[in-house]
Design an enzyme around this catalytic site. Sequence first.
Site, PDB file in Angstrom:
ATOM      1  CB  CYS A  50      23.254  44.556   6.832  1.00  0.00           C
ATOM      2  SG  CYS A  50      22.669  46.019   5.932  1.00  0.00           S
ATOM      3  CD  GLN A 120      26.202  46.706   0.151  1.00  0.00           C
ATOM      4  OE1 GLN A 120      25.076  46.561  -0.325  1.00  0.00           O
ATOM      5  NE2 GLN A 120      26.385  46.929   1.441  1.00  0.00           N
ATOM      6  N   GLY A 189      17.422  64.858  23.934  1.00  0.00           N
ATOM      7  CA  GLY A 189      17.159  63.418  23.966  1.00  0.00           C
ATOM      8  C   GLY A 189      18.087  62.737  22.976  1.00  0.00           C
ATOM      9  CB  ALA A 190      21.144  60.873  23.490  1.00  0.00           C
TER      10      ALA A 190
END
Length: 460
Positions: A50, A120, A189-190
């Site tokens: 990524c 990786q 709070g998510a």
Amino acid sequence: MHIIVVGLNYKTAPVEVRERFAIAEKELPQALAQLKQTSSIMECVIVATCNRTELYAVVDRHHLCGHYIRSFMEQWFKLPRQQFTNHLYMYEDEKAIEHLMRVTSGLDSMVIGETQILGQVKDAFALAQQLKTTGTLFNMLFKQSITMAKHAHTETTIGESAVSVSYAAVELGKRIFGHFNKKTVMIIGAGETGELTAKHLYANGASKVIVVNRTFERAAQLADKFNGIACSMDEAGDMLHEADIIISSTGAEGYVLDRHMVAAAMKRRKSKPLFMIDIAVPRDLDPSIAAVENVFLYDIDDLEGIVESNLEQRRKEAAKIESMIEQEIEAFAQWYRTLGVVPLIRALQTKAADIHEETMHSMRNKLPDLDEHELKVISKLTKSIVNQMMQDPILRIKEMAGEKHSDEAMEMFVKLFALEEQLAHVKQAEKNAASDSNSVAEAAKAKSLSRASAPTLIRY
């Protein structure tokens, strides 16, 4: 031969560019096959994560290799090179080797010292080997880089210090509780960071998660990830006493919890320790809460201070790994310098084996009364003499291969031992073996290409 790497990473390209150069795992075999067929490329490996897409290659003409690889990238990613050339970097020979070792050991990662990249690179190399797109140079270089990276992580403490807010929160919690077994976490709070912190705490043994959010649906979605409980902001006060760890990260303008609410909860908790992390800016938790007995309150600055301290520790450990890399580069260079003498050594060994065989054949004719056991003993002893006679010349030519006039030394070695004929046979055998290997590889590529779909440009 030259070793090069062409790529882009989080330092040279923003995510909106990197995602356009992503290669899906199922497409890697086809990409490797196409890259291997590119002009001048003898060996290749593709490392695609990524945060980076890197093309490693052994080439026979380094002055044109950049052009050929950019052409491959144009074709594969279906983008004109003008749109990506300024995001690319290219390293050659020693710089390319150094880059690979820095990548594999985690020194080139966004989070310095992380170990995921090692796996990786290992997977990328294993795939290239399987598809026969590597050869003598990369088989040695990648194995050496992977081994060095493993040693770097076992012989230093670079991976032991927390370098993210979420990891720092876990580290702080361990100082207070020792462990998180049978502990309850409350997320107020998510948000992403709060969720990630809760994830780490849950993975470290926290047994119960309570999610508090202004939107109950969002709270329920997040609670499901941890087999937890969802509740509204109004209900939070009644559940505070159940929490051992509170992580708050909302967008509220005022304090979500004040000293009075926490003090009341602590009475119900019978003053058992309460660990509170305020990740919000502006802050969610009234700073005066810290005055409540057995309450440990930390804000984002406290956590970032720990992160920076740990980053500094990782930088010190990274310096040790840099020294290891220097030694590995020299070791690879020394190995590479001896490659040219391998055919000479094989030629000498071939000539010696032929002489030994002829001698034994002559002995059988001249001494027909010798039995098989006696012949076997004589053969073993004479072979030992031949091998001992070759030891010093082989050692000396290996040493001379690393010196300034190595070509002249190797030429003289061939003349001294009259190896012209044997050397020609060895080189022809190597050429035939390479041709057979390429034929097998081409058949495998054709099979892979026939099954694979056309390359898809990933867009978001």
